[in-house]
Design an enzyme around this catalytic site. Structure first.
Site, PDB file in Angstrom:
ATOM      1  N   GLU A  51      33.157  24.841  35.995  1.00  0.00           N
ATOM      2  CA  GLU A  51      33.743  25.313  34.732  1.00  0.00           C
ATOM      3  C   GLU A  51      34.886  24.424  34.257  1.00  0.00           C
ATOM      4  O   GLU A  51      35.116  24.275  33.060  1.00  0.00           O
ATOM      5  CB  GLU A  51      34.233  26.760  34.868  1.00  0.00           C
ATOM      6  CG  GLU A  51      33.132  27.800  34.949  1.00  0.00           C
ATOM      7  CD  GLU A  51      32.702  28.100  36.372  1.00  0.00           C
ATOM      8  OE1 GLU A  51      33.095  27.349  37.298  1.00  0.00           O
ATOM      9  OE2 GLU A  51      31.968  29.089  36.577  1.00  0.00           O
ATOM     10  N   PHE A 113      34.065  43.535  41.506  1.00  0.00           N
ATOM     11  CA  PHE A 113      33.582  42.210  41.904  1.00  0.00           C
ATOM     12  C   PHE A 113      33.727  41.220  40.745  1.00  0.00           C
ATOM     13  O   PHE A 113      33.314  41.492  39.630  1.00  0.00           O
ATOM     14  CB  PHE A 113      32.112  42.302  42.341  1.00  0.00           C
ATOM     15  CG  PHE A 113      31.539  40.969  42.715  1.00  0.00           C
ATOM     16  CD1 PHE A 113      32.018  40.273  43.820  1.00  0.00           C
ATOM     17  CD2 PHE A 113      30.537  40.392  41.954  1.00  0.00           C
ATOM     18  CE1 PHE A 113      31.503  39.029  44.157  1.00  0.00           C
ATOM     19  CE2 PHE A 113      30.016  39.143  42.288  1.00  0.00           C
ATOM     20  CZ  PHE A 113      30.503  38.470  43.399  1.00  0.00           C
ATOM     21  N   GLN A 114      34.333  40.085  41.032  1.00  0.00           N
ATOM     22  CA  GLN A 114      34.577  39.015  40.054  1.00  0.00           C
ATOM     23  C   GLN A 114      35.367  39.497  38.843  1.00  0.00           C
ATOM     24  O   GLN A 114      35.196  38.997  37.744  1.00  0.00           O
ATOM     25  CB  GLN A 114      33.265  38.346  39.632  1.00  0.00           C
ATOM     26  CG  GLN A 114      32.638  37.560  40.793  1.00  0.00           C
ATOM     27  CD  GLN A 114      31.548  36.593  40.358  1.00  0.00           C
ATOM     28  OE1 GLN A 114      30.830  36.833  39.397  1.00  0.00           O
ATOM     29  NE2 GLN A 114      31.412  35.484  41.076  1.00  0.00           N
ATOM     30  N   LYS A 163      31.331  43.068  29.713  1.00  0.00           N
ATOM     31  CA  LYS A 163      29.868  43.045  29.652  1.00  0.00           C
ATOM     32  C   LYS A 163      29.295  44.131  28.737  1.00  0.00           C
ATOM     33  O   LYS A 163      28.349  43.879  27.988  1.00  0.00           O
ATOM     34  CB  LYS A 163      29.328  43.231  31.071  1.00  0.00           C
ATOM     35  CG  LYS A 163      27.830  43.333  31.131  1.00  0.00           C
ATOM     36  CD  LYS A 163      27.300  42.492  32.234  1.00  0.00           C
ATOM     37  CE  LYS A 163      25.807  42.707  32.398  1.00  0.00           C
ATOM     38  NZ  LYS A 163      25.241  41.638  33.204  1.00  0.00           N
ATOM     39  N   MET A 471      50.000   5.462  40.958  1.00  0.00           N
ATOM     40  CA  MET A 471      51.212   5.772  40.204  1.00  0.00           C
ATOM     41  C   MET A 471      52.300   6.320  41.126  1.00  0.00           C
ATOM     42  O   MET A 471      53.461   5.935  41.043  1.00  0.00           O
ATOM     43  CB  MET A 471      50.890   6.771  39.079  1.00  0.00           C
ATOM     44  CG  MET A 471      52.042   7.023  38.138  1.00  0.00           C
ATOM     45  SD  MET A 471      52.677   5.519  37.373  1.00  0.00           S
ATOM     46  CE  MET A 471      51.819   5.548  35.786  1.00  0.00           C
TER      47      MET A 471
END
Lengths: 560, 165
Positions: A51, A113-114, A163, A471
């Site tokens: 993602e 969940f999630q 959802k 760097m």
């Protein structure tokens, strides 16, 4: 027409002009992906490997087109994986809409969940965010999100959709693309005050940032500079707004800016800042910055005026309108003394460049690599970068011809930004795209090579491989007594084989000739290519303003 | 120069707006002395009253950062002569030796005893924050058991409203 919430989401994205969206499916966005399937002829979805890559791709899409980038992710980890991408867009004022699914309303707040409170998490890194719990409000919320994202100072907006809202149905009627909310116009008094200051200036310096670049104001700025005999410098975010061919354009100013640009800004008696925010990387020690210089700042964001530096005149307004009216009222002027000063700095910069070239000998240096890239790339070529030394070399050494050809994480400095952004930029524009990266940054999100291969997105990846985190190493060399704590990578990764394993093309270059051959071939191959180039681990990015230092402390050479 | 000032903010009366405001304060490092929030004459807006001390830079930044928040409708620094009021409930020890003094103080300060037990008194007092401060100091020797203050609410004088400004 009655649609499901998921169909409303995709229909509204199409309505608002999104041609390509980036994302990753998951449990709480299955319905949205089902709608994407239904509308697949009208909107293209690019499946990334992660993602974060999708968020950077949406960002890259926006940087090269100016349109609102769109990313979709599922709830929980899908949403949290967007966080770095959203923050990157926030710090660089990139318009983006992130859509996340969430658990059904009945399960919200129960550690399901999630389930994650993504609006809470993204509160400080979005321009605004929404949790939509009614399907009736879905379409208008998405329209409003697009409007907020692109109006005034642009930025990312997140919409979290449970959802059950995706499943519920509601009437949908297509509307037109939302307009930006108009900014108030500058007052006549403000315009006159700016005109007075600019007319009185003997050494004017126009300083453009992402705000000016985002509005495509390069041409106008150049015309004004010609008229009033001013020089132009830019921030990191202002790069590519003006062609590097223009003699009035001195390039990037700041910590690793061009010598002439930084020095000219120091000597200017007036800075006209357009869409700049005087970040610490640009000003160095702010208490010593522009002490004898008056500053006019034009910006759409109230909070940027007097935030980092005190300005003589701050104009919070429609930036382009204010600029046009100031430019129209200004009389032509000539400043011979100023030209002499700047020309002397330009000559000194040439000298420094010549010394750097002479010191390099036969070794393959970043300067040579960019020499080759500049020779071969077309005007339309997009340069994306990751973050670190290679990024600063890209900023200093790339020759830009056209606006919106540079995609790089300025404010947040996100290592791992580049490949996702390059993919998004290429998908959006269809133009040749080159990613400049380092072995440190590339290691962070190289999984997106899989995406480039899957969709045959012909990104040419030039890997400036020095085996170290260059760097940080440079700072350790200069300011930490050469104690190289955890910056030697020593990873034994074979990037040619790695590219091949992903199904991309791998090449290796250790000399300028080899690099030119490889880049020439890669540039026209039409496939994703990784060119692994070996550069010295102690190559420095110069010039450099030391941390806490000001322009007087500029380091132009380091004895190795 | 550090000054005390009061800022009134009209925000959309929606879920989570207060979090947006307070999270911005934390993020930007603003130190707030007091913050109150409540309904207004317009049902769609809540009014947040913020009192803080800081220099002109802090005040300007705070206002500008507030104005940037999407749900914020209006931000105004109130005139220094605005009407400011705060309410405090304070519970002090009650004994036959101290009671007359406490009751006199209550009367002078136009406070009200709202609960009385054999060993405690609960007093309600409203007024300018400096008056409340003074009352707290006055009660200290008698033994403060518990107290809570609402923070300042404030309105400008005259017939204008901030929303019209």
């Amino acid at each position: 027409m009655k649609l499901t919430g998921a169909e409303i989401i995709i229909s509204t994205l199409i309505e608002q002009g999104a041609t390509d969206v980036f994302g990753y499916p998951g449990g709480q966005v299955i319905n949205i992906y089902d709608a994407l399937y239904k509308y697949r002829d009208k909107i293209n979805h690019v499946l990334t490997a992660h993602e974060q890559g999708a968020a950077h791709a949406a960002d890259g899409y926006s940087r090269v087109t100016g349109k609102v980038g769109v990313v979709i992710a599922t709830s929980g980890p899908g949403a949290t994986n967007l966080v770095t991408g959203i923050a990157t867009a926030m710090l660089d004022s990139i318009p983006m809409v992130a859509i996340t699914g969430n658990v059904p309303c009945s399960l919200v707040g129960k550690d399901s969940f999630q389930e994650i409170d993504i609006t809470g998490i993204t509160l400080p890194i979005t321009k605004h965010n929404f949790f939509v719990n009614k399907v009736e409000e879905l379409a208008d919320t998405i329209r409003l999100a697009f409007q907020i994202a692109k109006s005034g100072r642009p930025g990312p907006v997140l919409i979290d959709v449970p959802k059950d809202v995706q499943v519920a149905t509601y009437e949908f009627e297509e509307q037109s693309v939302v307009e930006k909310t108009p900014m108030p116009k500058a007052s006549e008094a403000e315009i006159d005050a700016a005109v007075k200051l600019l007319s009185e200036a003997k050494r004017p310096y126009i300083y453009i940032g992402g705000g000016a670049a985002g509005l495509g104001m390069g041409g106008k700025v150049l015309a004004l500079a010609d008229k009033i005999d001013a020089y132009i410098g830019c921030t990191f975010m202002g790069l590519s707004a003006i062609s590097d061919d223009e003699p009035r354009f001195l390039g990037m100013q700041g910590m690793h800016g061009h010598y002439a640009s930084s020095m000219a800004q120091k000597d200017a008696d007036l800075i006209l800042g357009i869409g700049v925010r005087f970040s610490d990387r640009a000003t160095g020690n702010v208490s010593k910055y522009a002490k004898n210089t008056k500053i006019i700042q034009i910006d759409p964001d109230f909070a940027e005026i007097n935030k980092n530096v005190k300005v003589e005149l701050g104009i919070v307004a429609d930036v382009e309108d204010a600029f046009d009216r100031i430019a129209a009222k200004l009389e032509a002027a000539k400043h011979d003394e100023w030209n002499d000063i700047v020309n002397a700095y330009k000559a000194k910069e040439k000298e420094l460049d010549a010394e750097a070239i002479a010191a390099a000998g036969d070794a393959l240096t970043p300067r040579k690599i960019f020499g080759v890239i500049n020779k071969i790339k077309t005007e339309d070529t997009i340069i994306a970068t990751d973050v670190g030394q290679h990024q600063m070399w890209a900023a200093q050494l790339t020759h830009f011809d056209k606006p919106r050809r540079f995609a790089s994480s300025g404010g947040l400095g996100t290592m791992g930004f580049g490949l996702g952004a390059a993919i998004g930029a290429q998908v959006a524009s269809g133009d040749p795209t080159v990613l400049i990266t380092g072995d440190g940054s590339f290691g962070m999100n190289l999984n997106e090579l899989a995406t480039a291969v899957k969709y045959n997105i012909p990104v040419v990846i030039v890997l400036l491989n020095n085996g170290v985190l260059g760097m940080v190493r440079q700072w350790q060399t200069l300011f930490f007594g050469g104690r190289y704590s955890n910056t030697v990578l020593d990873r034994q990764t074979d990037f040619v084989k790695l590219a091949e394993a992903f199904g991309a093309v791998g090449m290796r270059a250790t000399t300028e000739k080899e690099f030119e051959d490889a880049f020439n071939k890669a540039f026209t191959l039409g496939r994703p290519v990784v060119i692994d180039t070996a550069i010295d681990k102690d190559e420095f990015v110069l010039p450099m303003l030391p941390p806490g230092g000001s322009i007087e402390d500029i380091i132009t050479a380091v004895q190795k | 120069m550090n000054n005390n000032f009061v800022i009134a903010v009209y925000v959309e009366n929606k879920f989570g707006v207060l979090t947006r405001v307070t999270s911005m304060f934390t993020r930007r490092g603003f130190n707030i002395d007091a913050l109150t929030v409540g309904e207004t004459e317009c049902p769609e807006y809540s009014r947040i009253t913020i009192s803080l001390s800081g220099d002109g830079y802090a005040r300007e930044q705070l206002i500008n950062q507030l104005r940037k928040l999407y749900n914020v409708k209006k931000v105004e620094v109130l005139d220094s002569d605005s009407i400011k009021r705060e309410l405090m409930l304070i519970k002090v020890k009650n004994s036959s030796e101290t009671r007359p003094d406490i009751m006199s103080a209550v009367e002078v300060y136009r406070a009200k005893v709202i609960d009385y037990t054999t060993d405690s008194l609960c007093i309600e007092i409203t007024g300018d924050p400096t008056k409340i401060d003074a009352f707290v100091r006055l009660m200290q020797p008698y033994g403060i058991i518990e107290m809570c203050r609402t923070g300042v609410v404030a309105l400008e004088r005259g017939n204008s409203t901030l929303l019209d400004k």
